[in-house]
Design a protein around this motif. Structure first.
Motif, PDB file in Angstrom:
ATOM      1  N   MET A   1       0.846  -1.200   0.000  1.00 40.33           N
ATOM      2  CA  MET A   1       0.000   0.000   0.000  1.00 40.33           C
ATOM      3  C   MET A   1       0.878   1.245   0.000  1.00 40.33           C
ATOM      4  O   MET A   1       1.986   1.235   0.533  1.00 40.33           O
ATOM      5  CB  MET A   1      -0.904  -0.013   1.248  1.00 40.33           C
ATOM      6  N   LYS A   2       0.361   2.317  -0.598  1.00 41.07           N
ATOM      7  CA  LYS A   2       1.065   3.607  -0.632  1.00 41.07           C
ATOM      8  C   LYS A   2       0.217   4.661   0.062  1.00 41.07           C
ATOM      9  O   LYS A   2      -1.024   4.592   0.029  1.00 41.07           O
ATOM     10  CB  LYS A   2       1.292   4.071  -2.070  1.00 41.07           C
ATOM     11  N   MET A   3       0.885   5.659   0.635  1.00 39.02           N
ATOM     12  CA  MET A   3       0.208   6.846   1.146  1.00 39.02           C
ATOM     13  C   MET A   3       0.556   7.992   0.228  1.00 39.02           C
ATOM     14  O   MET A   3       1.726   8.299   0.012  1.00 39.02           O
ATOM     15  CB  MET A   3       0.663   7.165   2.575  1.00 39.02           C
ATOM     16  N   LEU A   4      -0.488   8.567  -0.331  1.00 39.12           N
ATOM     17  CA  LEU A   4      -0.322   9.689  -1.237  1.00 39.12           C
ATOM     18  C   LEU A   4      -0.664  10.961  -0.471  1.00 39.12           C
ATOM     19  O   LEU A   4      -1.757  11.076   0.084  1.00 39.12           O
ATOM     20  CB  LEU A   4      -1.345   9.489  -2.350  1.00 39.12           C
ATOM     21  N   ILE A   5       0.285  11.865  -0.392  1.00 38.62           N
ATOM     22  CA  ILE A   5       0.027  13.172   0.224  1.00 38.62           C
ATOM     23  C   ILE A   5       0.018  14.182  -0.918  1.00 38.62           C
ATOM     24  O   ILE A   5       1.044  14.380  -1.568  1.00 38.62           O
ATOM     25  CB  ILE A   5       1.120  13.537   1.249  1.00 38.62           C
ATOM     26  N   ALA A   6      -1.137  14.776  -1.166  1.00 34.48           N
ATOM     27  CA  ALA A   6      -1.267  15.687  -2.307  1.00 34.48           C
ATOM     28  C   ALA A   6      -1.651  17.076  -1.800  1.00 34.48           C
ATOM     29  O   ALA A   6      -2.686  17.246  -1.157  1.00 34.48           O
ATOM     30  CB  ALA A   6      -2.335  15.174  -3.272  1.00 34.48           C
ATOM     31  N   ILE A   7      -0.787  18.044  -2.083  1.00 35.30           N
ATOM     32  CA  ILE A   7      -1.080  19.435  -1.716  1.00 35.30           C
ATOM     33  C   ILE A   7      -1.627  20.121  -2.962  1.00 35.30           C
ATOM     34  O   ILE A   7      -0.946  20.166  -3.993  1.00 35.30           O
ATOM     35  CB  ILE A   7       0.187  20.150  -1.205  1.00 35.30           C
ATOM     36  N   VAL A   8      -2.860  20.600  -2.858  1.00 30.23           N
ATOM     37  CA  VAL A   8      -3.546  21.136  -4.036  1.00 30.23           C
ATOM     38  C   VAL A   8      -4.150  22.501  -3.692  1.00 30.23           C
ATOM     39  O   VAL A   8      -4.274  22.870  -2.525  1.00 30.23           O
ATOM     40  CB  VAL A   8      -4.646  20.173  -4.535  1.00 30.23           C
ATOM     41  N   GLN A   9      -4.551  23.217  -4.735  1.00 34.48           N
ATOM     42  CA  GLN A   9      -5.167  24.529  -4.519  1.00 34.48           C
ATOM     43  C   GLN A   9      -6.646  24.353  -4.176  1.00 34.48           C
ATOM     44  O   GLN A   9      -7.332  23.475  -4.722  1.00 34.48           O
ATOM     45  CB  GLN A   9      -5.004  25.382  -5.769  1.00 34.48           C
ATOM     46  N   ASP A  10      -7.119  25.233  -3.309  1.00 31.62           N
ATOM     47  CA  ASP A  10      -8.504  25.130  -2.840  1.00 31.62           C
ATOM     48  C   ASP A  10      -9.503  25.123  -4.008  1.00 31.62           C
ATOM     49  O   ASP A  10     -10.537  24.457  -3.950  1.00 31.62           O
ATOM     50  CB  ASP A  10      -8.839  26.299  -1.898  1.00 31.62           C
ATOM     51  N   GLU A  11      -9.183  25.875  -5.059  1.00 35.64           N
ATOM     52  CA  GLU A  11     -10.103  25.990  -6.208  1.00 35.64           C
ATOM     53  C   GLU A  11     -10.359  24.638  -6.877  1.00 35.64           C
ATOM     54  O   GLU A  11     -11.382  24.447  -7.529  1.00 35.64           O
ATOM     55  CB  GLU A  11      -9.532  26.942  -7.269  1.00 35.64           C
ATOM     56  N   ASP A  12      -9.427  23.714  -6.756  1.00 42.36           N
ATOM     57  CA  ASP A  12      -9.541  22.429  -7.455  1.00 42.36           C
ATOM     58  C   ASP A  12     -10.134  21.321  -6.595  1.00 42.36           C
ATOM     59  O   ASP A  12     -10.427  20.229  -7.089  1.00 42.36           O
ATOM     60  CB  ASP A  12      -8.141  21.970  -7.929  1.00 42.36           C
ATOM     61  N   VAL A  13     -10.277  21.608  -5.285  1.00 37.60           N
ATOM     62  CA  VAL A  13     -10.560  20.525  -4.350  1.00 37.60           C
ATOM     63  C   VAL A  13     -11.913  19.862  -4.564  1.00 37.60           C
ATOM     64  O   VAL A  13     -12.027  18.635  -4.559  1.00 37.60           O
ATOM     65  CB  VAL A  13     -10.465  21.038  -2.894  1.00 37.60           C
TER      66      VAL A  13
ATOM     67  N   PHE B   1       3.468  13.663  -2.724  1.00 45.72           N
ATOM     68  CA  PHE B   1       4.490  12.802  -2.127  1.00 45.72           C
ATOM     69  C   PHE B   1       3.893  11.401  -2.041  1.00 45.72           C
ATOM     70  O   PHE B   1       2.759  11.237  -1.593  1.00 45.72           O
ATOM     71  CB  PHE B   1       4.864  13.290  -0.724  1.00 45.72           C
ATOM     72  N   VAL B   2       4.655  10.408  -2.480  1.00 47.84           N
ATOM     73  CA  VAL B   2       4.180   9.013  -2.427  1.00 47.84           C
ATOM     74  C   VAL B   2       5.059   8.263  -1.427  1.00 47.84           C
ATOM     75  O   VAL B   2       6.277   8.177  -1.613  1.00 47.84           O
ATOM     76  CB  VAL B   2       4.247   8.346  -3.812  1.00 47.84           C
ATOM     77  N   LEU B   3       4.454   7.754  -0.378  1.00 44.99           N
ATOM     78  CA  LEU B   3       5.189   7.076   0.692  1.00 44.99           C
ATOM     79  C   LEU B   3       4.782   5.604   0.747  1.00 44.99           C
ATOM     80  O   LEU B   3       3.615   5.261   0.493  1.00 44.99           O
ATOM     81  CB  LEU B   3       4.865   7.703   2.054  1.00 44.99           C
TER      82      LEU B   3
END
Ligand code: 2BA
Length: 108
Positions: free
Chosen positions: A1-13, A98-100
């Motif tokens: 399994m992977k943990m995906l941490i994605a930092i995105v702009q509020d407009e796209d959420v 980030f993929v952990l």
């Protein structure tokens, strides 16, 4: 399994979360703040099986746009109080991911 941490702009959420949920991904959404712009953004946590990782990345890639924004220039080292910041243009996003590796996902 992977943990995906994605930092995105509020407009796209909103669109991004809808598309991920429609595809059956599990998501945790955090309200975060970028260190450089000191503006709000959103961090998504997704625990995904390896065979679904590419699917999640594809959704993020097509949903999150890059945008230009202005930030106040940081003062140079040793600048006096008379320093006047000037606007600098930065390109934000689409998404920083980030993929952990995940050892275990335990649910009680
Ligand atoms: P912010 O830190 O507010 O950064 C917004 C944008 O400002 C960045 O867009 C980048 O274009 C620029 N920027 C950031 N730090 C800079 C610096 N030291 N010098 C010059 N320009 C700088 P993105 O790279 O797309 O990043 C968007 C947001 O993703 C960031 O918001 C931050 O919250 C997060 N992020 C990006 N890289 C990260 C990292 N390596 N670790 C943790 N968070 C990160």
């Amino acid at each position: 399994m992977k943990m995906l941490i994605a930092i995105v702009q509020d407009e796209d959420v909103s669109r991004l979360v809808n598309e991920l949920m429609n595809e059956g991904y599990y998501i945790t959404k955090l309200a975060t703040t970028g260190g450089f712009l000191r503006a709000g953004n959103t961090t998504l946590l997704l625990g995904v099986e390896e065979d679904r990782l590419q699917g999640a990345l594809s959704i993020i890639e097509r949903t999150c746009e890059s945008r230009k924004q202005f930030a106040a220039s940081p003062p140079p080292l040793g600048a006096s109080s008379a320093f006047v910041p000037y606007p600098v243009e930065v390109t934000v996003g689409g998404a920083n991911i980030f993929v952990l590796q995940v050892d275990q996902n335990i649910r009680y």
